[in-house]
Design a protein around this motif. Structure first.
Motif, short mmCIF file in Angstrom:
data_model
loop_
_atom_site.label_atom_id
_atom_site.label_comp_id
_atom_site.label_asym_id
_atom_site.label_seq_id
_atom_site.Cartn_x
_atom_site.Cartn_y
_atom_site.Cartn_z
N LEU A 190 0.90 -1.16 -0.05
CA LEU A 190 -0.06 0.08 0.18
C LEU A 190 0.88 1.15 0.04
O LEU A 190 0.65 2.31 -0.54
CB LEU A 190 -0.99 0.07 1.18
CG LEU A 190 -1.94 -1.21 1.33
CD1 LEU A 190 -2.80 -1.26 2.63
CD2 LEU A 190 -2.92 -1.07 0.11
N ARG A 242 0.58 4.39 -2.70
CA ARG A 242 0.72 5.60 -2.38
C ARG A 242 1.72 6.39 -2.92
O ARG A 242 1.44 7.58 -3.41
CB ARG A 242 0.88 5.66 -0.89
CG ARG A 242 -0.61 5.69 0.04
CD ARG A 242 -1.33 6.62 -0.41
NE ARG A 242 -2.75 6.70 0.67
CZ ARG A 242 -3.76 7.52 0.09
NH1 ARG A 242 -3.59 8.32 -0.67
NH2 ARG A 242 -4.73 7.68 1.13
N LEU A 251 -6.69 5.56 -2.18
CA LEU A 251 -6.85 4.30 -2.07
C LEU A 251 -7.89 4.16 -1.11
O LEU A 251 -8.30 4.97 -0.33
CB LEU A 251 -5.66 3.48 -1.32
CG LEU A 251 -4.29 3.55 -2.02
CD1 LEU A 251 -3.13 2.66 -1.07
CD2 LEU A 251 -4.23 2.77 -3.23
N CYS A 281 -3.33 4.25 5.37
CA CYS A 281 -3.15 4.22 4.13
C CYS A 281 -4.11 4.59 2.93
O CYS A 281 -4.05 4.90 1.90
CB CYS A 281 -2.56 2.97 3.52
SG CYS A 281 -1.05 2.40 4.35
#
Length: 237
Positions: free
Chosen positions: A108, A112, A118, A141
């Motif tokens: 993740l 990013r 997300l 995240c």
């Protein structure tokens, strides 16, 4: 160009079988006060084999909301309200140890770093979903985490995805939904999004392929797919 990635939770971010087989058995035995015969009946009502800890293909435990599951179990627990049973189930579910389908934080974090927005779109209730994501250290995240109790409906309806896109200004043509079940992919199609299936849930490749742009073994293969999709887009331009 993909700018937003939405993930289902159970079976996508977390391996479904490894996480929920033991939990379902424990929950049903606790609910039946240790009466194995009653627990087996309850398990059958939700599409679960208690002895083998195996989920039926159409089990409500796979794609259903807490409310869907409770409606099947209520006849076996007289005197208990639906709201009370949902609360009890959510508390136990929030404490269930989660088995990551792939190391989540580096994956993740890498997405990013690409500048992607997300989100999590789950038929689970939001509180246990948040508990699982916090326990894995990845809740931060995500721009938004939307559960089935957030007021936007549930998959396979598109309302949760549409709500996320409205909150963030995301364009459906630049958004991909990653999920392990037909519900995820049907919802994404209805919302006008791209669709990626993964095989860490209960659905087979044969079930997912007709609904998905691609079917991946698990989410660790997503960055390479995103690179290939962008390369194909650039070559076509």
């Amino acid at each position: 160009m993909i700018k937003t990635v939405l993930f289902d939770k159970d079976g996508t971010l977390f391996d479904f079988r490894a996480t929920w087989g033991g939990w379902a058995a424990s929950f049903l035995l606790e609910l039946s006060s240790g009466d194995h015969a009653k627990a087996a009946q309850m398990a059958a009502s939700v599409g679960f084999d208690l002895q083998d800890r195996r989920f039926e293909e159409d089990s409500v435990l796979i794609g259903g909301t807490p409310g869907d599951i409770v409606r099947q179990l209520l006849p076996y627990v007289p005197g208990v309200s639906a709201a009370g049973l949902v609360s009890r189930m959510n508390v136990m579910a929030a404490a269930a140890p989660q088995h990551e389908a792939a190391p989540l934080l580096p994956l993740l974090g890498g997405l990013r770093e690409r500048g992607l927005a997300l989100g999590v779109i789950t038929n689970d209730a939001r509180a246990p979903a948040m508990a699982h994501l916090r326990a894995s250290g990845v809740a931060h995240c995500f721009d938004h985490i939307i559960g089935s109790d957030c007021g936007f409906g549930q998959k396979p309806g598109p309302g949760q995805l549409q709500a996320f896109m409205e909150m963030t200004g995301a364009d459906p043509s630049e958004t991909v939904m990653v999920g392990d079940s037909p519900h995820d992919l049907i919802a994404a199609r209805a919302a006008g999004c791209h669709r990626v299936g993964v095989l860490t849930g209960m659905a087979s490749r044969q079930q997912l392929a007709p609904l998905a742009s691609v079917v991946l073994p698990d989410i660790s293969a997503l960055p390479a797919w995103l690179d290939a999709a962008e390369e194909a887009r650039t070559d076509a331009a």
